[in-house]
Write an enzyme that holds these catalytic residues in place. Sequence first.
Site, PDB file in Angstrom:
ATOM      1  N   ASP A 156       0.834  -1.200   0.000  1.00  0.00           N
ATOM      2  CA  ASP A 156       0.000   0.000   0.000  1.00  0.00           C
ATOM      3  C   ASP A 156       0.870   1.250   0.000  1.00  0.00           C
ATOM      4  OD1 ASP A 156      -2.307  -1.555   0.171  1.00  0.00           O
ATOM      5  OD2 ASP A 156      -2.327  -1.489   2.366  1.00  0.00           O
ATOM      6  N   ASP A 202      -0.781  -2.344  -4.369  1.00  0.00           N
ATOM      7  CA  ASP A 202      -2.106  -2.657  -3.826  1.00  0.00           C
ATOM      8  C   ASP A 202      -2.911  -1.373  -3.711  1.00  0.00           C
ATOM      9  OD1 ASP A 202      -4.236  -4.052  -2.810  1.00  0.00           O
ATOM     10  OD2 ASP A 202      -3.267  -4.626  -0.951  1.00  0.00           O
ATOM     11  N   ASP A 206      -5.570   2.926   1.975  1.00  0.00           N
ATOM     12  CA  ASP A 206      -6.442   1.920   2.576  1.00  0.00           C
ATOM     13  C   ASP A 206      -6.627   2.214   4.061  1.00  0.00           C
ATOM     14  OD1 ASP A 206      -6.614   0.692   0.146  1.00  0.00           O
ATOM     15  OD2 ASP A 206      -5.628  -1.174   0.750  1.00  0.00           O
ATOM     16  N   ARG A 241     -12.689   1.184  -6.409  1.00  0.00           N
ATOM     17  CA  ARG A 241     -12.486   1.517  -4.998  1.00  0.00           C
ATOM     18  C   ARG A 241     -12.245   3.013  -4.796  1.00  0.00           C
ATOM     19  NH1 ARG A 241      -8.760  -3.542  -2.727  1.00  0.00           N
ATOM     20  NH2 ARG A 241     -10.124  -5.204  -3.524  1.00  0.00           N
TER      21      ARG A 241
END
Length: 322
Positions: free
Chosen positions: A134, A157, A161, A214
């Site tokens: 991330d 990724d 997040d 997302r």
Amino acid sequence: MSAPQLRRRTVLSALSASVLAVGGLTVVGQLEASAAESSPVGFASLNGGTTGGSASTVVTVTSASALKSALSSSTSQTVRVSGLISISGMYNVASNKTVIGVGSGSGITGGGLNLSGVRNVIIRNMVFRNAGDDSINVQTNTTNVWIDHNDLANGYDGLIDIKRGSDFITVSWNKLHDHDKSMLLGHSDDNGSQDIGHLRVTYVHNWFNGTNQRHPRVRFGNPVHVLNNYYSNIGSYGVASTENAGVFVERNYFENVGSPTITQTGDSAAGNLKVLNNYRVNSGTEQVRNGASVAAIPYSYTPEANNTVKATVTAGAGTGKI
């Protein structure tokens, strides 16, 4: 303490000088647009507020070793990142930190920042590139985080997040591009015991440009406020609400987005989602579900008109704008 209003700033010319406090650090710079709040709006303004590191303890770092040491120090401080620093893996960020890039091209490449079980962190004006995992990972009951005016792309990724019971977070004025999985909120369908009642996040004035999915993808959080963001040329979908989350998608600008909002994805159960006055250009129909189950937004705010969001966000999002 009353929550400050979410508000549209007056657009300034590219030559207008500005002086503002950034997590206690006074910054003098040139504003290209209206995009600089001196403190976070939305959820990060609640729960005692988010002020970041001390103004009186400021360290400037130019190497990976110095950056790692400064971020993990128990000292309340402002960490100024000068240049694009190559790192490997995830660097832990301790509580009471302001991490701010110097100029428009400073930040990190090759790795990311991990906030786990900490409180009161500000990340601003940073470039994130080529993370091996991330780019920014917020987890394990971390609270009061402001992620603002960063430029994030091409990670492995997630770019930003947020998970594992984290709460009272604002994600504002970031530019996300050239990436697949932009922002996850809630990592797993079986983590409700930790996440329900938490994961309250404000996403405001972000620019998602050519990303795929997302933006965010939400589990459990209620309410989650997605306000005045600009979505351009999105591959799969814009905002997803799953696992009984409650997401309010308000006055965003969707351009070339086939599915602006969805209420189920992957193996997750459906979530709740309500929309209000989003602006759509060459974009599909919004999915909604059980808007009455989306909790009320607990702070006062004045939204920007939907049809001006594109101009405001493209002028103000990303680095070099504070």
